[in-house]
Structures are given as structure tokens and as C-alpha cells.
Motif scaffolding. Structure first.
Motif, PDB file in Angstrom:
ATOM      1  N   SER A  14       0.796  -1.160   0.013  1.00 46.06           N
ATOM      2  CA  SER A  14       0.048  -0.030  -0.066  1.00 46.06           C
ATOM      3  C   SER A  14       0.824   1.101  -0.005  1.00 46.06           C
ATOM      4  O   SER A  14       2.021   1.275   0.646  1.00 46.06           O
ATOM      5  CB  SER A  14      -0.796   0.131   1.139  1.00 46.06           C
ATOM      6  N   MET A  15       0.506   2.101  -0.496  1.00 47.49           N
ATOM      7  CA  MET A  15       1.143   3.579  -0.706  1.00 47.49           C
ATOM      8  C   MET A  15       0.033   4.627  -0.840  1.00 47.49           C
ATOM      9  O   MET A  15      -0.686   4.619  -1.842  1.00 47.49           O
ATOM     10  CB  MET A  15       2.028   3.637  -2.104  1.00 47.49           C
ATOM     11  N   GLN A  16       0.191   5.655   0.036  1.00 45.81           N
ATOM     12  CA  GLN A  16      -0.615   6.567   0.376  1.00 45.81           C
ATOM     13  C   GLN A  16      -0.092   7.807   0.768  1.00 45.81           C
ATOM     14  O   GLN A  16       0.962   8.017   1.437  1.00 45.81           O
ATOM     15  CB  GLN A  16      -1.754   6.297   1.663  1.00 45.81           C
ATOM     16  N   PRO A  17      -0.399   8.968  -0.169  1.00 46.32           N
ATOM     17  CA  PRO A  17       0.214  10.404   0.021  1.00 46.32           C
ATOM     18  C   PRO A  17      -0.052  10.707   1.432  1.00 46.32           C
ATOM     19  O   PRO A  17      -1.174  10.479   2.227  1.00 46.32           O
ATOM     20  CB  PRO A  17      -0.390  11.186  -1.166  1.00 46.32           C
ATOM     21  N   LEU A  18       0.824  11.515   1.980  1.00 47.39           N
ATOM     22  CA  LEU A  18       0.796  12.029   3.427  1.00 47.39           C
ATOM     23  C   LEU A  18      -0.061  13.191   3.459  1.00 47.39           C
ATOM     24  O   LEU A  18      -0.316  13.856   4.405  1.00 47.39           O
ATOM     25  CB  LEU A  18       2.363  12.031   3.904  1.00 47.39           C
ATOM     26  N   GLN A  20      -2.320  16.368   0.575  1.00 49.56           N
ATOM     27  CA  GLN A  20      -2.656  16.606  -0.942  1.00 49.56           C
ATOM     28  C   GLN A  20      -1.643  17.782  -1.378  1.00 49.56           C
ATOM     29  O   GLN A  20      -1.997  18.940  -1.528  1.00 49.56           O
ATOM     30  CB  GLN A  20      -4.046  17.225  -0.872  1.00 49.56           C
ATOM     31  N   VAL A  26       4.872  10.016   1.264  1.00 52.33           N
ATOM     32  CA  VAL A  26       3.987   8.794   1.092  1.00 52.33           C
ATOM     33  C   VAL A  26       4.162   7.814   2.364  1.00 52.33           C
ATOM     34  O   VAL A  26       4.990   7.787   2.924  1.00 52.33           O
ATOM     35  CB  VAL A  26       4.076   7.777  -0.187  1.00 52.33           C
ATOM     36  N   ARG A  27       3.040   7.227   2.871  1.00 59.23           N
ATOM     37  CA  ARG A  27       2.994   6.122   3.895  1.00 59.23           C
ATOM     38  C   ARG A  27       3.003   4.891   3.078  1.00 59.23           C
ATOM     39  O   ARG A  27       2.091   4.504   2.227  1.00 59.23           O
ATOM     40  CB  ARG A  27       1.872   6.316   4.857  1.00 59.23           C
ATOM     41  N   ASP A  68       6.899   6.135   6.869  1.00 56.32           N
ATOM     42  CA  ASP A  68       6.879   7.411   6.012  1.00 56.32           C
ATOM     43  C   ASP A  68       7.797   7.823   5.337  1.00 56.32           C
ATOM     44  O   ASP A  68       9.048   7.905   5.964  1.00 56.32           O
ATOM     45  CB  ASP A  68       6.045   8.588   7.003  1.00 56.32           C
TER      46      ASP A  68
END
Length: 206
Positions: A14-18, A20, A26-27, A68
Motif C-alpha cells: 500500500s502507498m498513500q500520500p501523506l 494533498q 507517502v506512507r 513514512d
């Protein structure tokens, strides 16, 4: 500090931006594979493809952890910006055997795989990087690629790049992400820690 001996091939799942923002980091959530997380706590260091990262969440039950990664780290590394397999190593203890060499987990540059071919029972890896690293590389010296402690067989200059050739035994390929790499791929490079400080102390040495 690390040894360059990979403990497990994990996977970024999983890769999610920290935030906007185009400058946000990314986390990453990483499936730890065979890496033992029982002694890993929040704030502990784990090298992912040779880049030292801090565990911000540890899920022992699901054998996963999260880190992170800043935009700066993403811009200076490869393999941390996409889902897929990664080399993993926990930070060493002072009582651990130093099977590889002293590795800081601070990636110096992104190198390019020129060729990766079987030779006998092993594979020959040729990697090219910026000429500025030439003085830190030595025949039979140490180099870290994607967190793996390796030995330089030979180095030479080709145009504005310095190239090194490295021999990989079947065990190394089978237990690292090298099994997924090919010519043209990018790879994280860390120069030898001792060479770094010797060059700092002797700036005019060749």
C-alpha cells in the motif's frame, strides 16, 4: 546501522500520500515476508531496498509495518515509489555478527544496471553510476546495492560514468529482489562508509 545481509524479501502492498501536495511524501505499508517483527517497536529502523526508514506502525499479527517516506527520500531513491518486492533488513545490534560490511542505510545515488547475465553457476552484474563516485570504489572493495553488501570485482570509467562488475551467487539472487531485476533497471547505491570518511579526511587523495 546495518550489515547488508538481507533478512527477507517483503512487499510494498500500500502507498498513500501523506498530504494533498505534489511535494508530499507517502506512507508505505510493507508485508514483512519472513522478517521477524516480534522485537520491532515504533521508531525502530528498517532498511527498505537499502534506505533506512523508521517504523511508524507495526502490526505483528498481520506481519506488516508502515513507514513514512519524505518527498526528498523518494527523489533520491528507487523502488520506494511503487508496489512490489523489496529487500528488508532490521537495524543491527552491537552484538550481531557483521556478515557483510558497515552500511548506514543512507542512499548516495541511483545507479543503472547495464547488464545482468549468468556466468557459470553465478550471475555477473554490471552497474553504472556517476563518475563522482569513482574515488569511493575499489577493486575488491565493498558496495551496497538495494541494501545488499557486495564486493566489487572490477571498476572502470566509461564516458561520464564509472562502471563496476559484481559476481552474485545463486543464494544471493534467490533471497533478494535481484531475482526480479534486469538490465535497464535502476538500483539504490551506497558507497562504503570507510571510503566516505577517508575521502573526507584526505580530500586530495587519489
Amino acid at each position: 546501522m546495518f550489515t547488508g545481509i538481507i533478512a527477507s524479501v517483503g512487499r510494498i502492498v500500500s502507498m498513500q500520500p501523506l498530504a494533498q501536495s505534489e511535494y508530499a511524501g507517502v506512507r508505505l505499508v510493507v508485508d514483512a515476508g519472513r522478517l521477524d517483527l516480534s522485537d520491532v517497536g515504533l521508531g525502530d529502523s528498517i532498511a527498505i531496498n537499502g534506505a533506512c526508514m523508521t517504523a511508524v506502525d507495526v502490526d505483528v499479527a498481520n506481519h506488516a509495518f508502515a513507514v513514512d517516506v519524505s518527498n526528498e527520500s523518494l527523489s533520491k531513491t528507487t523502488g520506494l515509489n511503487a508496489l512490489g518486492p523489496v529487500n528488508l533488513e532490521k537495524a543491527m545490534r552491537l552484538s550481531d555478527r557483521l556478515g557483510g560490511h558497515l552500511v548506514s542505510g543512507h542512499v548516495d545515488d541511483v545507479a543503472r544496471i547495464v547488464s545482468f547475465q549468468p556466468v557459470g553457476e553465478s550471475h555477473e552484474l554490471v552497474v553504472a553510476t556517476s563518475l563522482k563516485w569513482q574515488r569511493f570504489l575499489a577493486d575488491k572493495g565493498s558496495i551496497t546495492l538495494h541494501g545488499v553488501s557486495l564486493t566489487v570485482n572490477r571498476k572502470w570509467v566509461a564516458g561520464d560514468e564509472v562502471c563496476v562488475t559484481i559476481n552474485l551467487i545463486p543464494h544471493t539472487i534467490a533471497h533478494t529482489v535481484f531475482q526480479h531485476l534486469k538490465a535497464g533497471d535502476l538500483i539504490n547505491l551506497e558507497i562504503d562508509l570507510l571510503a566516505r570518511y577517508i575521502a573526507q579526511l584526505m580530500p586530495n587523495a587519489e
